[in-house]
Design a protein around this motif. Structure first.
Motif, mmCIF file in Angstrom:
data_model
loop_
_atom_site.group_PDB
_atom_site.id
_atom_site.type_symbol
_atom_site.label_atom_id
_atom_site.label_comp_id
_atom_site.label_asym_id
_atom_site.label_seq_id
_atom_site.Cartn_x
_atom_site.Cartn_y
_atom_site.Cartn_z
ATOM 1 N N SER A 17 0.847 -1.190 0.000
ATOM 2 C CA SER A 17 0.000 0.000 0.000
ATOM 3 C C SER A 17 0.883 1.240 0.000
ATOM 4 O O SER A 17 2.011 1.204 0.485
ATOM 5 C CB SER A 17 -0.897 0.004 1.231
ATOM 6 O OG SER A 17 -1.783 -1.079 1.195
ATOM 7 N N ALA A 129 -6.445 -1.018 -7.862
ATOM 8 C CA ALA A 129 -5.836 0.305 -8.047
ATOM 9 C C ALA A 129 -4.324 0.179 -8.185
ATOM 10 O O ALA A 129 -3.715 0.771 -9.087
ATOM 11 C CB ALA A 129 -6.200 1.218 -6.883
ATOM 12 N N TRP A 134 -1.838 2.965 -9.952
ATOM 13 C CA TRP A 134 -2.141 4.053 -9.030
ATOM 14 C C TRP A 134 -1.545 3.755 -7.665
ATOM 15 O O TRP A 134 -1.317 2.603 -7.325
ATOM 16 C CB TRP A 134 -3.660 4.232 -8.890
ATOM 17 C CG TRP A 134 -4.322 4.618 -10.156
ATOM 18 C CD1 TRP A 134 -5.041 3.805 -10.987
ATOM 19 C CD2 TRP A 134 -4.300 5.902 -10.777
ATOM 20 N NE1 TRP A 134 -5.482 4.516 -12.073
ATOM 21 C CE2 TRP A 134 -5.040 5.803 -11.975
ATOM 22 C CE3 TRP A 134 -3.735 7.129 -10.424
ATOM 23 C CZ2 TRP A 134 -5.225 6.895 -12.816
ATOM 24 C CZ3 TRP A 134 -3.915 8.217 -11.271
ATOM 25 C CH2 TRP A 134 -4.654 8.092 -12.452
ATOM 26 N N ALA A 136 -2.433 3.606 -3.735
ATOM 27 C CA ALA A 136 -3.698 3.416 -3.028
ATOM 28 C C ALA A 136 -3.435 2.991 -1.593
ATOM 29 O O ALA A 136 -2.405 2.374 -1.296
ATOM 30 C CB ALA A 136 -4.559 2.375 -3.739
ATOM 31 N N ILE A 168 -7.103 6.777 -3.468
ATOM 32 C CA ILE A 168 -6.419 6.464 -4.722
ATOM 33 C C ILE A 168 -5.895 7.756 -5.333
ATOM 34 O O ILE A 168 -6.605 8.762 -5.383
ATOM 35 C CB ILE A 168 -7.368 5.765 -5.728
ATOM 36 C CG1 ILE A 168 -8.026 4.536 -5.081
ATOM 37 C CG2 ILE A 168 -6.614 5.371 -6.996
ATOM 38 C CD1 ILE A 168 -9.133 3.910 -5.915
#
Length: 192
Positions: A17, A129, A134, A136, A168
């Protein structure tokens, strides 16, 4: 023999993450977000109840939610650091998807399994995501459990609750590595 997907497994074994405070614009457009939501909606769902829905929080809504988070924190007489923390995810956010758990009446599917399904949706959206390039992060925090914030800020009905806020955006720094579980310490093998 199974038909392996080494790229997918490598992604899962290396995924991390991105801290929400490091995410900036641009964020996915509505069009770019659609396949991520579709991927999340393919999560395990015993009984096909769909015990969840999405509330997409776009950049224009972030200041209102930051103000509401602060107002609620002050009403609860939290200290200044907790007030700042309550505001932060909305002050810094560029796009978030609130995954809303919606318990459905069922004689066959216990409420806890519906909660698990909503959690699976959060993780699937997070991974979709990240897999799309991206940054996220899955957050919750005090605001996610504050009924007044949820009903006023996100329009939740009394029987709904926030399973997670998936922020996001574009990552601005490499995510830090963190310690991972010791598999030997948490795994038990049952052979008979």
């Amino acid at each position: 023999m199974p038909d392996p997907n080494p790229a997918a497994l490598d992604f899962l074994l290396s995924r991390r993450s991105r801290p929400a405070k490091t995410l900036r614009a641009p964020a996915p457009t509505r069009e770019a977000l659609q396949p991520l939501l579709q991927a999340a909606a393919r999560s395990p769902d015993h009984g096909k109840l769909e015990p969840w829905r999405f509330v997409v929080i776009e950049a224009g809504a972030m200041p209102r939610l930051a103000d509401l988070a602060e107002a609620r924190a002050r009403a609860l007489e939290l200290d200044e650091s907790d007030i700042a923390k309550a505001r932060a995810q909305f002050d810094q956010g560029v796009l978030a998807v609130a995954v809303i758990e919606v318990q459905k009446p069922s004689d066959k599917i216990p409420a806890i399994e519906q909660s698990y399904s909503a959690g699976a949706v959060c993780l699937a959206l997070l991974n979709a995501a990240l897999a799309s390039g991206w940054g996220a992060n899955w957050l919750s925090g005090r605001v996610s459990h504050d009924r007044t914030f949820c009903e006023t800020g996100l329009g939740l009905a009394p029987h709904e609750r926030v399973a997670g806020l998936i922020h996001i955006g574009t990552e601005t720094t490499a995510p830090p590595e963190r310690p991972r579980p010791d598999l030997d310490a948490i795994t038990e093998w049952v052979s008979r």
